[in-house]
Design an enzyme around this catalytic site. Structure first.
Site, short mmCIF file in Angstrom:
data_model
loop_
_atom_site.label_atom_id
_atom_site.label_comp_id
_atom_site.label_asym_id
_atom_site.label_seq_id
_atom_site.Cartn_x
_atom_site.Cartn_y
_atom_site.Cartn_z
N GLN A 85 0.82 -1.21 0.00
CA GLN A 85 0.00 0.00 0.00
C GLN A 85 0.85 1.26 0.00
OE1 GLN A 85 -2.88 0.10 3.15
NE2 GLN A 85 -3.96 1.84 2.30
N ARG A 89 3.86 7.79 5.14
CA ARG A 89 5.11 8.29 5.72
C ARG A 89 5.97 8.95 4.66
NH1 ARG A 89 8.67 4.23 8.94
NH2 ARG A 89 9.64 6.21 9.54
N ARG A 138 0.53 13.02 9.50
CA ARG A 138 -0.51 12.17 8.89
C ARG A 138 -1.55 11.69 9.90
NH1 ARG A 138 1.91 6.04 8.36
NH2 ARG A 138 3.24 6.12 10.19
N ARG A 165 -17.63 -9.88 -0.06
CA ARG A 165 -17.60 -8.47 -0.44
C ARG A 165 -18.48 -8.11 -1.64
NH1 ARG A 165 -15.82 -6.42 4.29
NH2 ARG A 165 -13.85 -7.40 4.93
#
Length: 219
Positions: A85, A89, A138, A165
């Site tokens: 992902q 940072r 963040r 899902r």
């Protein structure tokens, strides 16, 4: 969102069917592959008997772009998978990029509140980024901010993922992603994914009293 298939096991249906047949044959799977004429019939029989391990030989890798962190928090609960992902940072999110749920879009007052809050959050984020490291700034970012993620699953886990899902009781954003992924998988491996989707496309809903009462059509 944008969903793309990056890579997949070629001839996945035939490979999985030959792997299944090899369990009942003296011959190895590489020889049995030449005999496979109807992988759908073979896989329907073997998988129908509960031998789901044979479809683990097929692997699919997807790129998901512009999905929310709320979605990826749900996605990574599917632990028999690999994920990479976009990092908050190392990637500064200086411009507001976020997902707006459909229910909020449909209500002007809710949309106004939502967009004002997002504007305030990003204003604070920019100011904090000038004073502290981005990895600390963040912390103010919301679940709605967009991210990119790479997903790799074998076909067995994909079948489980689609079962949960693609259901109408799943949240709309992850359901949209699952529907797009399933459409792609059906085009690549129709035998493996012929009965994929929520349980209601194969039989009765297992949700009991929580059922939506509206069986979904096949993807």
């Amino acid at each position: 969102m944008k969903i793309m298939l990056l890579a997949h096991t070629h001839d996945a249906d035939v490979i999985c069917a030959s792997a299944g047949n090899s369990c009942y044959s003296e011959r190895p799977s590489h020889e049995l592959m030449n005999d496979i004429k109807d992988p759908d019939a073979i896989l329907s029989k073997i998988v129908g008997m509960g031998h789901h391990s044979v479809v683990e030989h097929a692997v699919f890798t997807f790129s998901a772009e512009g999905v929310s962190r709320a979605l990826t928090h749900q996605l990574v609960r599917h632990r028999i998978a690999s994920f990479s992902q976009q990092s908050q940072r190392y990637v500064s999110l200086k411009e507001p990029t976020y997902v707006i749920p459909g229910t909020i879009k449909e209500d002007p007052d809710s949309l106004k509140m939502y967009e004002k809050m997002m504007s305030d959050i990003w204003s604070t984020y920019r100011k904090l980024s000038e004073r502290v490291p981005a990895e600390d700034a963040r912390y103010v970012l919301p679940n709605g901010c967009t991210t990119n993620i790479t997903i790799t699953m074998n076909a067995r886990e994909l079948l489980h993922f689609f079962s949960l899902r693609c259901c109408d009781r799943a949240q709309s954003e992850i359901r949209e992603m699952a529907d797009q992924m399933l459409k792609i998988c059906k085009e690549i491996s129709p035998a493996i994914f012929s009965k994929a989707g929520p349980p209601c496309v194969r039989g009765p809903c297992p949700e009991g009293k929580l059922s939506c009462g509206k069986p979904r059509r096949k993807i």
